[in-house]
Design a protein around this motif. Sequence first.
Motif, short mmCIF file in Angstrom:
data_model
loop_
_atom_site.label_atom_id
_atom_site.label_comp_id
_atom_site.label_asym_id
_atom_site.label_seq_id
_atom_site.Cartn_x
_atom_site.Cartn_y
_atom_site.Cartn_z
N PHE A 285 0.83 -1.21 0.00
CA PHE A 285 0.00 0.00 0.00
C PHE A 285 0.86 1.25 0.00
O PHE A 285 0.62 2.19 -0.75
N ASP B 192 3.97 1.52 -1.01
CA ASP B 192 4.67 1.61 -2.30
C ASP B 192 3.75 2.08 -3.42
O ASP B 192 4.19 2.74 -4.36
N ALA B 193 2.46 1.78 -3.32
CA ALA B 193 1.51 2.15 -4.37
C ALA B 193 1.09 3.63 -4.29
O ALA B 193 0.51 4.15 -5.23
N HIS B 194 1.38 4.28 -3.19
CA HIS B 194 0.97 5.67 -3.00
C HIS B 194 2.21 6.52 -2.72
O HIS B 194 2.72 6.54 -1.61
N ASP B 195 2.65 7.26 -3.74
CA ASP B 195 3.89 8.01 -3.61
C ASP B 195 3.79 9.20 -2.64
O ASP B 195 4.80 9.74 -2.22
N TRP B 196 2.61 9.57 -2.24
CA TRP B 196 2.44 10.69 -1.33
C TRP B 196 2.60 10.28 0.14
O TRP B 196 2.61 11.13 1.02
N ILE B 197 2.73 9.00 0.41
CA ILE B 197 2.90 8.52 1.78
C ILE B 197 4.38 8.40 2.10
O ILE B 197 5.14 7.81 1.36
#
Length: 86
Positions: A4, A6-11
């Motif tokens: 999860f 890795d799938a969201h660059d804003w985290i």
Amino acid sequence: MRAFIDAHDWINAYYLAPYSPDFNPVESIWSILRRTSQANAAFTDPEHLIRRLRHGLRQIQYRSDIINGCLTGAGLTPPTPRLQAQ
């Protein structure tokens, strides 16, 4: 969780020791609450405590200077503001 993140660059994920209050910005937030909204208070019931906690958190919610100070104090880099699309 890793997938999860890795799938969201804003985290931004930061891995901390299980108990490391000096490196945990949340501990600084609790410290601020204890010195402000929770100071010198005798709570009549759990709901009273919850109301005071929520009030204290609302007071600092939009104070980026306080939140950034807690992050910096923990050795983390405060986020840069994202530009809003117009």
